[in-house]
Write a protein that holds these residues in place. Structure first.
Motif, PDB file in Angstrom:
ATOM      1  N   SER A  27      32.564  39.711  55.347  1.00 46.51           N
ATOM      2  CA  SER A  27      31.695  40.531  56.181  1.00 46.51           C
ATOM      3  C   SER A  27      31.466  41.840  55.458  1.00 46.51           C
ATOM      4  N   SER A  28      30.294  42.321  55.533  1.00 50.71           N
ATOM      5  CA  SER A  28      29.966  43.566  54.848  1.00 50.71           C
ATOM      6  C   SER A  28      30.151  44.790  55.737  1.00 50.71           C
ATOM      7  N   VAL A  29      30.583  44.537  56.955  1.00 49.64           N
ATOM      8  CA  VAL A  29      30.701  45.642  57.904  1.00 49.64           C
ATOM      9  C   VAL A  29      32.075  45.622  58.553  1.00 49.64           C
ATOM     10  N   SER A  30      32.293  46.605  59.388  1.00 42.79           N
ATOM     11  CA  SER A  30      33.584  46.683  60.056  1.00 42.79           C
ATOM     12  C   SER A  30      33.772  45.506  60.998  1.00 42.79           C
ATOM     13  N   VAL A  31      35.006  45.069  61.116  1.00 44.23           N
ATOM     14  CA  VAL A  31      35.303  43.901  61.922  1.00 44.23           C
ATOM     15  C   VAL A  31      36.496  44.130  62.829  1.00 44.23           C
ATOM     16  N   TYR A  32      36.555  43.347  63.867  1.00 41.72           N
ATOM     17  CA  TYR A  32      37.764  43.168  64.646  1.00 41.72           C
ATOM     18  C   TYR A  32      38.311  41.799  64.272  1.00 41.72           C
ATOM     19  N   LEU A  33      39.625  41.673  64.207  1.00 45.18           N
ATOM     20  CA  LEU A  33      40.255  40.432  63.766  1.00 45.18           C
ATOM     21  C   LEU A  33      41.242  39.936  64.805  1.00 45.18           C
ATOM     22  N   PHE A  34      41.260  38.631  65.014  1.00 43.34           N
ATOM     23  CA  PHE A  34      42.074  38.022  66.051  1.00 43.34           C
ATOM     24  C   PHE A  34      42.769  36.769  65.516  1.00 43.34           C
ATOM     25  N   TRP A  35      43.941  36.486  66.071  1.00 41.79           N
ATOM     26  CA  TRP A  35      44.558  35.187  65.953  1.00 41.79           C
ATOM     27  C   TRP A  35      44.773  34.642  67.361  1.00 41.79           C
ATOM     28  N   TYR A  36      44.266  33.418  67.576  1.00 44.43           N
ATOM     29  CA  TYR A  36      44.477  32.712  68.832  1.00 44.43           C
ATOM     30  C   TYR A  36      45.320  31.469  68.548  1.00 44.43           C
ATOM     31  N   VAL A  37      46.080  31.035  69.549  1.00 42.76           N
ATOM     32  CA  VAL A  37      46.902  29.845  69.414  1.00 42.76           C
ATOM     33  C   VAL A  37      46.528  28.864  70.525  1.00 42.76           C
ATOM     34  N   GLN A  38      46.541  27.598  70.160  1.00 42.40           N
ATOM     35  CA  GLN A  38      46.257  26.542  71.134  1.00 42.40           C
ATOM     36  C   GLN A  38      47.425  25.564  71.110  1.00 42.40           C
ATOM     37  N   TYR A  39      48.281  25.644  72.122  1.00 46.42           N
ATOM     38  CA  TYR A  39      49.387  24.696  72.242  1.00 46.42           C
ATOM     39  C   TYR A  39      48.841  23.365  72.729  1.00 46.42           C
ATOM     40  N   PRO A  40      49.556  22.283  72.469  1.00 43.54           N
ATOM     41  CA  PRO A  40      49.078  20.952  72.865  1.00 43.54           C
ATOM     42  C   PRO A  40      48.695  20.909  74.342  1.00 43.54           C
ATOM     43  N   GLN A  42      46.676  22.655  76.011  1.00 44.09           N
ATOM     44  CA  GLN A  42      46.462  23.939  76.676  1.00 44.09           C
ATOM     45  C   GLN A  42      45.231  24.631  76.094  1.00 44.09           C
ATOM     46  N   GLY A  43      44.752  25.656  76.795  1.00 43.34           N
ATOM     47  CA  GLY A  43      43.632  26.438  76.296  1.00 43.34           C
ATOM     48  C   GLY A  43      44.073  27.443  75.242  1.00 43.34           C
ATOM     49  N   LEU A  44      43.109  28.007  74.546  1.00 44.00           N
ATOM     50  CA  LEU A  44      43.428  29.024  73.539  1.00 44.00           C
ATOM     51  C   LEU A  44      43.941  30.290  74.215  1.00 44.00           C
ATOM     52  N   GLN A  45      44.895  30.932  73.569  1.00 40.59           N
ATOM     53  CA  GLN A  45      45.363  32.223  74.071  1.00 40.59           C
ATOM     54  C   GLN A  45      45.587  33.169  72.902  1.00 40.59           C
ATOM     55  N   LEU A  46      45.477  34.447  73.170  1.00 39.21           N
ATOM     56  CA  LEU A  46      45.574  35.443  72.114  1.00 39.21           C
ATOM     57  C   LEU A  46      47.011  35.604  71.641  1.00 39.21           C
ATOM     58  N   LEU A  47      47.184  35.590  70.309  1.00 40.69           N
ATOM     59  CA  LEU A  47      48.476  35.927  69.696  1.00 40.69           C
ATOM     60  C   LEU A  47      48.535  37.410  69.384  1.00 40.69           C
ATOM     61  N   LEU A  48      47.489  37.904  68.729  1.00 40.72           N
ATOM     62  CA  LEU A  48      47.432  39.305  68.338  1.00 40.72           C
ATOM     63  C   LEU A  48      46.020  39.633  67.878  1.00 40.72           C
ATOM     64  N   LYS A  49      45.760  40.938  67.757  1.00 39.65           N
ATOM     65  CA  LYS A  49      44.451  41.362  67.275  1.00 39.65           C
ATOM     66  C   LYS A  49      44.554  42.690  66.541  1.00 39.65           C
ATOM     67  N   ILE A  60      52.652  38.280  70.135  1.00 39.74           N
ATOM     68  CA  ILE A  60      53.642  37.617  70.968  1.00 39.74           C
ATOM     69  C   ILE A  60      54.438  36.591  70.163  1.00 39.74           C
ATOM     70  N   ASN A  61      55.573  36.202  70.699  1.00 41.93           N
ATOM     71  CA  ASN A  61      56.400  35.134  70.124  1.00 41.93           C
ATOM     72  C   ASN A  61      56.845  35.406  68.693  1.00 41.93           C
ATOM     73  N   GLY A  62      56.985  36.669  68.324  1.00 39.51           N
ATOM     74  CA  GLY A  62      57.521  37.017  67.014  1.00 39.51           C
ATOM     75  C   GLY A  62      56.528  36.945  65.871  1.00 39.51           C
ATOM     76  N   PHE A  63      55.263  36.710  66.153  1.00 39.35           N
ATOM     77  CA  PHE A  63      54.255  36.659  65.101  1.00 39.35           C
ATOM     78  C   PHE A  63      53.748  38.050  64.747  1.00 39.35           C
ATOM     79  N   GLU A  64      53.327  38.208  63.499  1.00 33.17           N
ATOM     80  CA  GLU A  64      52.691  39.425  63.056  1.00 33.17           C
ATOM     81  C   GLU A  64      51.618  39.078  62.036  1.00 33.17           C
ATOM     82  N   ALA A  65      50.686  39.990  61.834  1.00 35.81           N
ATOM     83  CA  ALA A  65      49.620  39.760  60.858  1.00 35.81           C
ATOM     84  C   ALA A  65      49.307  41.081  60.176  1.00 35.81           C
ATOM     85  N   GLU A  66      48.853  40.984  58.952  1.00 38.71           N
ATOM     86  CA  GLU A  66      48.522  42.173  58.182  1.00 38.71           C
ATOM     87  C   GLU A  66      47.074  42.151  57.751  1.00 38.71           C
ATOM     88  N   PHE A  67      46.350  43.194  58.098  1.00 39.49           N
ATOM     89  CA  PHE A  67      44.959  43.357  57.707  1.00 39.49           C
ATOM     90  C   PHE A  67      44.910  43.953  56.307  1.00 39.49           C
TER      91      PHE A  67
END
Lengths: 113, 114
Positions: A27-40, A42-49, A60-67
């Motif tokens: 992307s050439s512009v500013s972004v928002y970033l997300f990770w969603y998880v889908q358990y068997p 079940q619907g998608l739910q947000l992990l982090l953003k 949640i659940n001990g996950f982390e992400a680095e931009f």
């Protein structure tokens, strides 16, 4: 055009081992970033953003992400996985200028006993 | 707080038949999304509403797909006529309003077109 690449369609990892799920975006512009998880069955739910500020985001659940702006990446990590982490993980990017959101194709995390 | 509700959960139809999906978002959420998810793929946006207005329907195949969100609450997605390639899971999500806001997803409707 905006795109999201999840480099691994499946990742097998032993229980209690660390894991990294990779996500790159274009992307050439500013972004928002997300990770969603889908358990068997079940619907998608947000992990982090990431919206702004600190590049290390904890979820949640001990996950982390680095931009990483220079590498246009937003990799998801967990130091020790549990069998309950078995799921499909989706990276998503919101293009702030073009008002669009795009999901990656997903990475299926298999936890091996 | 009740989550996003979708119905039906499963639908099997023959090709060329019409089908409709219903979504009730979380109370107070102004933005509603309809996504298509094929097996082994991520969600693909079909249409995004802000209140009653469709602000992004660029990926909606308008020859056979239509959607509405009357009164800015519930929404219906329709396919007429359905084709074999429409077999997929149709997801509805809602959020408070901004692209930075978390989307809350419903369980989806699994459509099988025979």
């Amino acid at each position: 055009a905006q795109s999201v690449t999840q480099l691994d369609s499946q990742v097998p990892v032993f229980e209690e081992a660390p894991v990294e799920l990779r996500c790159n975006y274009s992307s050439s512009v500013s972004v928002y970033l997300f990770w969603y998880v889908q358990y068997p069955n079940q619907g998608l739910q947000l992990l982090l953003k990431y919206l702004s500020g600190s590049t290390l985001v904890k979820g949640i659940n001990g996950f982390e992400a680095e931009f990483n702006k220079s590498q246009t990446s937003f990799h998801l990590r967990k130091p020790s996985v549990h069998i309950s982490d078995t799921a499909e993980y989706f990276c998503a990017v919101s293009d702030r200028q073009n008002d669009k959101i795009i999901f990656g194709k997903g990475t299926r995390l298999h936890i091996l006993p | 707080e009740a989550g996003v509700v979708q119905s039906p959960r499963y639908k099997i139809i023959e090709k060329k038949q019409p089908v409709a999906f219903w979504c009730n978002p979380i109370s107070g959420h102004n933005t509603l999304y309809w996504y298509l998810q094929n097996l082994g793929q991520g969600p693909e946006l079909l249409i995004r509403y802000e209140n009653e207005e469709a602000v992004d329907d660029s990926q909606l195949p308008k020859d056979r797909f239509s959607a509405e969100r009357l009164k800015g609450v519930d929404s219906t997605l329709k396919i007429q006529p359905a084709e074999l390639g429409d077999s997929a899971v149709y997801l509805c999500a809602s959020s408070r309003g901004q692209l930075s806001d978390t989307q809350y997803f419903g369980p989806g409707t699994r459509l099988t077109v025979l």
